[in-house]
Design a protein around this motif. Structure first.
Motif, PDB file in Angstrom:
ATOM      1  N   ASP A  87       0.829  -1.299  -0.109  1.00 33.89           N
ATOM      2  CA  ASP A  87      -0.065   0.011  -0.120  1.00 33.89           C
ATOM      3  C   ASP A  87       0.693   1.272  -0.050  1.00 33.89           C
ATOM      4  O   ASP A  87       1.370   1.950   1.081  1.00 33.89           O
ATOM      5  N   ASP A 129      -9.264   6.917   3.935  1.00 34.74           N
ATOM      6  CA  ASP A 129     -10.241   6.644   2.876  1.00 34.74           C
ATOM      7  C   ASP A 129     -10.796   5.237   2.929  1.00 34.74           C
ATOM      8  O   ASP A 129     -10.787   4.551   3.792  1.00 34.74           O
ATOM      9  N   ARG A 181     -10.360   2.732   1.257  1.00 36.18           N
ATOM     10  CA  ARG A 181      -9.622   1.734   0.658  1.00 36.18           C
ATOM     11  C   ARG A 181      -9.446   0.302   1.187  1.00 36.18           C
ATOM     12  O   ARG A 181      -8.743  -0.778   0.958  1.00 36.18           O
ATOM     13  N   VAL A 184     -12.851  -0.744  -8.531  1.00 35.71           N
ATOM     14  CA  VAL A 184     -11.190  -0.732  -8.821  1.00 35.71           C
ATOM     15  C   VAL A 184     -11.160  -0.242 -10.277  1.00 35.71           C
ATOM     16  O   VAL A 184     -11.718  -0.919 -10.975  1.00 35.71           O
ATOM     17  N   ASP A 229      -5.511   2.748  -7.651  1.00 35.48           N
ATOM     18  CA  ASP A 229      -6.058   1.969  -7.127  1.00 35.48           C
ATOM     19  C   ASP A 229      -5.776   0.647  -6.660  1.00 35.48           C
ATOM     20  O   ASP A 229      -6.644  -0.312  -5.926  1.00 35.48           O
ATOM     21  N   ARG A 258      -6.347  -0.527  -3.060  1.00 36.71           N
ATOM     22  CA  ARG A 258      -7.684  -0.977  -2.615  1.00 36.71           C
ATOM     23  C   ARG A 258      -8.032  -2.515  -2.742  1.00 36.71           C
ATOM     24  O   ARG A 258      -8.491  -3.245  -1.839  1.00 36.71           O
TER      25      ARG A 258
END
Length: 340
Positions: free
Chosen positions: A35, A165, A167, A173, A266, A269
Motif C-alpha cells: 500500500d 479513505d 480503500r 477498482v 487503485d 484497494r
C-alpha cells in the motif's frame, strides 16, 4: 544498538519502502510496500519525505521497545496499538519515549498495516532500496531480538492525524485495457465489469485471486500467448477463467492473458481488501486513466496539507463561537431528580 528493539513479532513483518523501480529488465519487479499510499500518509504525519523505510505488518504487528526517544506514525490496515498499555489512535503520529513498549496487535480492518518512525529505519541498502523482496532473496522477515536502527529525525511534531479513505474494505477498482483485453469476447468483458468478486484468502505480496459465482472468464486465444513482460496491477486470467491481480512482488514475465490493468492509485484497494471483501472492476480509457492517476499523484504530494491535530487547540478554531460548547444548564442547589 540504538533504535527499535523487537521483543516479539508477527509472521509477516518486514522493512519496506517505495521499492526498486528500474530493474524490470534485470528480472526484478519494483517490490516495496503493498500500500504505497500508506507510506505517503505516514510521511505526511511525521513531516518527512516518503522515501523513508517503514515496517509493513500483515495480520498482526508485534511488541517493540524504544531504545531512544522516537516519533512514530501508524497507517494502512487498522490494528490495535498501545504504548505501555495506553491505547493509540490509528492514522496518527505519537511520541514513543525511550524505554517504553509499543504493542501492535491484530488487524481490525484491511490487510497491510504500517509503522513509521521519524528518520526512517536505517537498515542495509540493496539496489537503492531497503525494501524486503522475499521472492527474490532480498531482505528478511523480522525476528525476535532484532534491533532496527533509526535514521536522524529532523522533525518534532506528534499528535497529528490524517483522514482515512475507503480503500480498506474493497469497492470499485478502475482498470485500463491491457495487451490481450480485446482478445476476450465483448460479452466476457461486459460480464467481467458486472461481476462482484470476492477477495480469496489465497493471496500474498505476489498477487490476489478473485473469486466469483458463475462461469469463468475464458479467452479463446489463451493457448497462443507467449510469455511477455508483466507489471503490478495486471489482471491475469488462468486457464480455468479465474482472474488474479498481480501485486508488488509479482514475477516479471507471464503467459496468461491479461483482461486489464489496475491503475496504480487503485492497487492499494485490492491489496488492502480483507479475505471475502467485495471488489468490482470498471474499465476506463487510457486517456482517462492517465488523468485519474495524475490527479492521484498530485493528491499524494499534497497530503501534508491534510494533516490535522488529534486534539484541536481552541485558539486555532476560527469558528469557535459556532460550536455548542454547553449543552444545557443545571442548578447547583436543585437536584434534577427531585420532583417538581
Amino acid at each position: 544498538m540504538r533504535g527499535l528493539h523487537v521483543l516479539q513479532t508477527g509472521p509477516g513483518v518486514a522493512v519496506q519502502d517505495l521499492g526498486r523501480p528500474g530493474y524490470l529488465a534485470k528480472g526484478l519487479t519494483r517490490g516495496g510496500a503493498a500500500d504505497q499510499r500508506a507510506v505517503h500518509e505516514g510521511a505526511a504525519l511525521l513531516r518527512q519525505t516518503a522515501d523513508h523505510a517503514v515496517l509493513e505488518m500483515v495480520g498482526t504487528g508485534g511488541i517493540f521497545e524504544a531504545n531512544e526517544d522516537l516519533r512514530i506514525a501508524l497507517t494502512g490496515a487498522v490494528m490495535t496499538a498501545q504504548i505501555d498499555g495506553a491505547t493509540l489512535a490509528w492514522n496518527a503520529s505519537h511520541a514513543l519515549p525511550k524505554g517504553s513498549t509499543l504493542t501492535i496487535g491484530p488487524t481490525r480492518s484491511g490487510t497491510y498495516g504500517y509503522l513509521h518512525v521519524g528518520g526512517g529505519f536505517d537498515t542495509d541498502d540493496a539496489l537503492n532500496s531497503r525494501a524486503a523482496h522475499l521472492s527474490c532473496g532480498l531482505g528478511a522477515l523480522l525476528q525476535k531480538g532484532d534491533v532496527l536502527p533509526v535514521g536522524q529525525d529532523k522533525g518534532t511534531d506528534v499528535g497529528m492525524t490524517i483522514a482515512t479513505d475507503a480503500r480498506l474494505t474493497g469497492g470499485t477498482v478502475r482498470i485500463v485495457p491491457s495487451m490481450q483485453t480485446l482478445d476476450f469476447d465483448a460479452d466476457v468483458r461486459s460480464r467481467f465489469e458486472d461481476t462482484t468478486f470476492r477477495r480469496d484468502p489465497r493471496a500474498n505480496r505476489q498477487g490476489v485471486r478473485m473469486d466469483s459465482d458463475g462461469e469463468g472468464f475464458s479467452n479463446p486465444k489463451s493457448l497462443s500467448i507467449v510469455s511477455e513482460v508483466i507489471v503490478p496491477g495486471d489482471i491475469q486470467v488462468t486457464g480455468d477463467g479465474t482472474p488474479f491481480v498481480l501485486l508488488a512482488e509479482c514475477q516479471t514475465t507471464g503467459g496468461y492473458p491479461r483482461i486489464g490493468t489496475v491503475l496504480p492509485c487503485d492497487l492499494p484497494r485490492v491489496a488492502q481488501a480483507p479475505a471475502g471483501a467485495a471488489l468490482r472492476f470498471q474499465f476506463v480509457s487510457l486517456e482517462d486513466g492517465a488523468a485519474i492517476q495524475a490527479r492521484a499523484n498530485t493528491e499524494l504530494r499534497k497530503l501534508s496539507g491534510a494533516v490535522t491535530p488529534l486534539v484541536r487547540d481552541p485558539a486555532d478554531i476560527q469558528d469557535l463561537l459556532s460550536y455548542q460548547l454547553v449543552g444545557g444548564v443545571v442548578s447547583a442547589m436543585h437536584s434534577p431528580l427531585d420532583e417538581g
